[in-house]
Design a protein around this motif. Structure first.
Motif, short mmCIF file in Angstrom:
data_model
loop_
_atom_site.label_atom_id
_atom_site.label_comp_id
_atom_site.label_asym_id
_atom_site.label_seq_id
_atom_site.Cartn_x
_atom_site.Cartn_y
_atom_site.Cartn_z
N UNK A 101 -37.02 8.85 -25.08
CA UNK A 101 -36.25 9.87 -25.79
C UNK A 101 -36.68 9.96 -27.25
N UNK A 102 -36.96 8.83 -27.86
CA UNK A 102 -37.41 8.81 -29.26
C UNK A 102 -38.72 9.59 -29.40
N UNK A 103 -39.63 9.39 -28.47
CA UNK A 103 -40.91 10.11 -28.52
C UNK A 103 -40.72 11.60 -28.29
N UNK A 104 -39.78 11.97 -27.42
CA UNK A 104 -39.53 13.40 -27.17
C UNK A 104 -38.92 14.10 -28.38
N UNK A 105 -38.11 13.38 -29.14
CA UNK A 105 -37.40 14.01 -30.26
C UNK A 105 -38.19 13.97 -31.55
N UNK A 106 -38.85 12.86 -31.85
CA UNK A 106 -39.43 12.67 -33.18
C UNK A 106 -40.95 12.75 -33.22
N UNK A 107 -41.62 12.63 -32.10
CA UNK A 107 -43.08 12.67 -32.10
C UNK A 107 -43.58 13.99 -31.52
N UNK A 108 -44.64 14.49 -32.10
CA UNK A 108 -45.26 15.73 -31.63
C UNK A 108 -46.50 15.40 -30.82
N UNK A 109 -46.49 15.67 -29.55
CA UNK A 109 -47.65 15.44 -28.71
C UNK A 109 -47.73 16.54 -27.65
N UNK A 110 -48.92 16.79 -27.20
CA UNK A 110 -49.18 17.90 -26.29
C UNK A 110 -48.47 17.67 -24.95
#
Length: 292
Positions: A101-110
């Protein structure tokens, strides 16, 4: 005018408490019936079901049903298995799902939005549709154990844990909660040179007490009430959880008092876990004080 407004507020508050009390009583009645019935012999138990005596500690009360239940099945082992599997799964699920969830909310990735959509879409897929394919899959997987590499996960603890670590609902709960946290906290942490791991561990997760408690309770209930999957993948008594162990009491002669005693025993960890998490939930809300 102020007195009338105060009286109306008091009346609404009283009505609300009455309604909540009635709802609580409705939910307590089955538990009360279960506990009271666990102390009664079968004839009295069945006779009392036609009256309010079923909810009262009256008649010939004893601990015989509990003694007989422990003689019929290894209840301690079943409770231990369920608590172990459930506890490990909850902890791993909270860690990995919150990281996702942290990666989905705060990180931008393709492909981030597409991946999140697919994860949430898994909520509409019934487990029964994937049970057999998942069984065939885990029956061929290798596992490094004490005796070396083994093929097949059947009759083990990890076959009851690993397939349930990640789930769409837990990820969704964390995503929604993280989105509501003030973005200024993340930006300030980045300006001060904090890494994403430090932000996750020292900024985001300390503020996530309410969602952690909520996700933990929901995951605990799902895992502790597992029946179909353990019934498929576990054949040895050593690894059986509590609900699979319930079938011991439907073999040969059915004794309803023993069944009620068994249900009372296996309900204790659920109530204890809920009370602990509820207190942690209230404490986390009181100590956070963060508003979006």
């Amino acid at each position: 005018m102020a007195a009338i407004t105060q009286d109306n507020h008091g009346l609404r508050l009283a009505v609300r408490y009455v309604v909540l009390t009635l709802i609580a009583v409705i939910f307590i009645f089955p538990l009360l019936f279960m506990v009271m019935s666990s102390f009664k012999p079968d004839l009295q138990l069945l006779r009392d079901t036609s009256s309010l005596r079923a909810f009262l500690p009256v008649g010939d009360l004893s601990l015989d049903n509990y003694y007989d239940a422990f003689r019929r099945a290894p209840i301690g082992l079943f409770v231990f298995n369920s608590v172990l599997v459930t506890g490990v799964t909850v902890l791993l699920s909270l860690f990995f799902c919150s990281l996702a969830a942290f990666s989905f909310v705060y990180l931008n990735w393709k492909g981030r939005d597409l991946a999140l959509t697919i994860i949430i879409a898994t909520l509409i897929i019934p487990f029964e549709t994937i049970a057999i394919p998942l069984l065939l899959f885990v029956s061929k997987l290798p596992w490094i154990g004490l005796e070396g590499i083994e093929f097949g996960w059947l009759d083990s603890y990890h076959v009851q844990i690993i397939p349930w670590i990640a789930d769409g609902l837990t990820v969704f709960l964390f995503v929604q909660y993280f989105k509501d946290l003030p973005s200024e906290l993340i930006e300030a942490s980045r300006v001060e040179g904090a890494s994403w791991w430090q932000i996750y561990r020292k900024v985001v997760m300390p503020l996530a007490g309410p969602v952690i408690a909520t996700a933990a309770i929901l995951k605990f209930l799902v895992m502790y009430n597992q029946y179909l999957w353990p019934l498929i993948v576990v054949q040895q008594e050593t690894y059986r959880p509590v609900l699979v162990g319930l079938q011991y009491f439907f073999q040969l002669s059915i004794t309803w008092g023993e069944i009620m005693a068994y249900l009372t025993i296996i309900t204790v960890p659920v109530l204890a876990f809920y009370l602990v998490l509820q207190r942690a939930f209230i404490a986390s809300i009181a100590s956070t004080g963060v508003k979006g």
